[in-house]
Scaffold this active site. Sequence first.
Site, short mmCIF file in Angstrom:
data_model
loop_
_atom_site.label_atom_id
_atom_site.label_comp_id
_atom_site.label_asym_id
_atom_site.label_seq_id
_atom_site.Cartn_x
_atom_site.Cartn_y
_atom_site.Cartn_z
N LEU A 1 -14.89 47.15 28.94
CA LEU A 1 -14.74 45.90 29.69
C LEU A 1 -15.67 44.92 28.99
O LEU A 1 -16.88 45.01 29.09
CB LEU A 1 -15.13 46.06 31.16
CG LEU A 1 -14.73 44.90 32.08
CD1 LEU A 1 -13.22 44.70 32.10
CD2 LEU A 1 -15.25 45.09 33.49
N ASP A 2 -15.09 43.98 28.23
CA ASP A 2 -15.90 43.19 27.32
C ASP A 2 -16.80 42.19 28.05
O ASP A 2 -16.69 41.97 29.26
CB ASP A 2 -15.03 42.49 26.28
CG ASP A 2 -14.07 41.48 26.88
OD1 ASP A 2 -14.55 40.55 27.55
OD2 ASP A 2 -12.86 41.61 26.67
N GLU A 3 -17.69 41.57 27.30
CA GLU A 3 -18.72 40.69 27.84
C GLU A 3 -18.13 39.53 28.63
O GLU A 3 -18.70 39.09 29.64
CB GLU A 3 -19.59 40.15 26.71
CG GLU A 3 -20.72 39.25 27.15
CD GLU A 3 -21.55 38.74 25.98
OE1 GLU A 3 -22.55 38.05 26.23
OE2 GLU A 3 -21.18 39.04 24.81
N SER B 1 -15.40 39.52 30.35
CA SER B 1 -14.56 39.99 31.45
C SER B 1 -15.41 40.51 32.59
O SER B 1 -16.59 40.83 32.42
CB SER B 1 -13.61 41.10 30.95
OG SER B 1 -12.81 40.63 29.89
#
Length: 252
Positions: A123-125, A127
Amino acid sequence: MAFTRTYEGAEPVRINKWLGQTGVCSRREAEGLIAEGLVSIDGEVVRDAGRKIEPGQTLSLNDKGEAALAAGVAILLHKPVGYVSGQPEPGKVPAVRLLTAANKVGEGEAPARDASLPPVGRLDEDSRGLLLLSSDGVVAKAVIGPQSDLDKEYLVRVAGAVTEAKLTKLRHGLELDGRQLKPARVTQMEPQRLRFILREGRNRQIRRMCELVGLEVVDLYRIRIGPVKLGDLPEGKWRMLTADQRAALLKG
């Protein structure tokens, strides 16, 4: 309630191999459970490590066996934007920093600051939403292992014109890094709001999919991983994964 699962394969298979393939535990863990008399087939305790399970038979772990598998820690976090899931680069803040007593919801102790709790899925930065962090290898294998078929659900706000042609491409027909993507379920909820349900997790997949059809993601919010939902957990807060949720993840 003890863990139970019915074998639906076509041919008999060794118990330890089957449990390893389905993500319940590793083969070595299965052998240990059998040696301790914690496994039964159709009500009969199994003590032979070479025993095979037949099609239609039901395997059970008693309460002690289930507790042994649940020894690892699994945490559900509502990750805000601005935190990275895994090992951070200089200047970045890891999501594990949010696992404090002040941010806890429900029962359970906050993990030690130096505890190893890797993220189970990306879960990227940029998001937000549901992030699993766990030292429970069985949970990790069930969620992101090669045999996992769990889907993940996202609510996505985009900029750009959303057309039926673009939705069709998002659902099927795109490639990333030279590889065809699995079909995705993509529905339009509002003029600029989409729902994505994926069965894979390529790096920044939804953002890159949208870029390929001329859309820009302005907000990405994960609300579900398989049977586990984010629910009403406040942003920045965390809680322990329940025994029922763990069992549901392993069942797939």
